[in-house]
Design a protein around this motif. Structure first.
Motif, short mmCIF file in Angstrom:
data_model
loop_
_atom_site.label_atom_id
_atom_site.label_comp_id
_atom_site.label_asym_id
_atom_site.label_seq_id
_atom_site.Cartn_x
_atom_site.Cartn_y
_atom_site.Cartn_z
N LEU A 67 14.24 8.86 -50.53
CA LEU A 67 13.65 10.19 -50.65
C LEU A 67 13.66 10.95 -49.32
N ALA A 68 13.74 10.25 -48.23
CA ALA A 68 13.67 10.91 -46.93
C ALA A 68 14.95 11.69 -46.62
N GLY A 69 16.09 11.26 -47.22
CA GLY A 69 17.33 11.97 -46.98
C GLY A 69 17.78 11.87 -45.55
N PRO A 78 10.23 7.59 -38.40
CA PRO A 78 9.16 6.73 -38.93
C PRO A 78 7.98 7.54 -39.46
N ARG A 79 7.68 8.69 -38.86
CA ARG A 79 6.55 9.49 -39.32
C ARG A 79 6.81 10.06 -40.71
N ARG A 87 5.44 7.31 -47.89
CA ARG A 87 4.80 6.12 -48.46
C ARG A 87 3.32 6.39 -48.77
N ALA A 88 2.65 7.14 -47.92
CA ALA A 88 1.24 7.45 -48.15
C ALA A 88 1.08 8.37 -49.37
#
Length: 313
Positions: free
Chosen positions: A36-38, A44-45, A51-52
């Protein structure tokens, strides 16, 4: 088991299915947050934030209870890829697969049950051998191959039907039937072969029973003996098989929908698995399990309607 007992089994069955689908998904390789981050998957942030938001940083039991709590409120979650509600996606895709499945099942019953009856009545004769040959072909032929051959023959050579696509029933009835009749036949033919063999086996067993011989000894018409006395009792195991096969159709015919470009349940579940879109996978599997349970309950009701002696059981 009484009908009330069958109904009481629905809740624990769905709970077990929900635990299995949620637990097994945790064993799938890969991290959904990375997908999903692409382009920002190296930050990492960003990964921690994703994830949160998706509760992926909580323990698995907490994630499960959070999901179940939402399900009990009628909320199946949101697609991680499209951000659409899962219930909305299911409402869009389920009618497509339902139409295809019901048409395929109608074709299967119309072909399989009469062929099984004829094969049993004409045992070891030409019609029996012909029905068994057609049934064996239906069991052996891959659905995707049959679909491609039908497209080449019916759509490309004869130009009778469109080769692919889907038109909703509410938009154009005849166009909708034209786009779904070929995939429905591909699915229905395979199931018709199974129904034919089970109907033949059940009819052969029923025709050897004492009450059938008694009906013939009384001078009853042979057609009435077969349809009224033999077939009615032979249909009980066929109803069970039919309910399971219909549930399979409604859960999504992946290959057939891919070949004919039908935007149904099958394509949606495949895309969701490849994209690790867990909420969609969980929602589709849960709805599919619920459909299977309802169809088995319907089969129990049909048992009673077909065979009145079961009402006293």
């Amino acid at each position: 088991m009484k009908l009330s007992g069958r109904i009481a089994q629905i809740v624990p069955t769905l709970i077990l299915v929900s635990i299995l689908v949620f637990g097994l998904q945790q064993l799938m390789p890969g991290d959904p947050a990375l997908a999903l981050a692409g382009e920002e998957r190296g930050d990492p942030r960003v990964l921690a934030q994703i994830r949160a938001q998706l509760w992926l940083d909580r323990p698995v039991p907490v994630q499960y209870l959070h999901w179940v709590g939402n399900v009990l409120r009628g909320n199946l979650g949101y697609s991680w890829r499209t951000r659409q509600p899962v219930t909305q996606l299911i409402e869009q895709k389920l009618p497509v697969t339902a139409q295809l499945g019901v048409m395929a099942f109608a074709i299967a019953v119309a072909i399989g049950v009469p062929a099984g009856v004829v094969a049993a009545v004409q045992r070891n004769r030409v019609w029996d051998y012909l029905a068994n040959a057609i049934g064996l072909a239906g069991l052996s032929m891959p659905t995707f191959w049959l679909g491609i051959m039908l497209i080449l023959l019916v759509s490309v050579d004869l130009e009778w039907l469109p080769p692919s696509g889907y038109v909703p029933l509410t938009q154009d009835l005849w166009r909708s039937l034209a786009t779904t009749i070929m995939p429905a036949f591909v699915l229905g033919y395979a199931i018709a072969a199974v129904l034919m063999r089970h109907t033949r086996s059940a009819m052969l067993s029923t025709l050897s029973q004492d009450y059938v011989r008694t009906a013939r000894a009384k001078g009853l018409n042979e057609r009435r003996v077969i349809l009224r006395h033999a077939l009615r009792n032979a249909l009980i195991p066929v109803v069970t098989l039919g309910a399971l096969e219909l549930g399979t159709l409604l859960s999504g015919a992946v290959l057939t929908e891919q070949v004919f470009s039908i935007p149904g349940f099958g394509k949606m579940i495949v895309d969701a698995v490849f994209n690790r879109d867990y909420p969609v996978v969980q929602g589709v599997v849960l709805v599919t399990a619920f459909v299977f349970v309802l169809l088995n309950l319907l089969a129990d009701i049909l048992y009673v309607l077909i065979n009145p002696r079961l009402r006293r059981a």
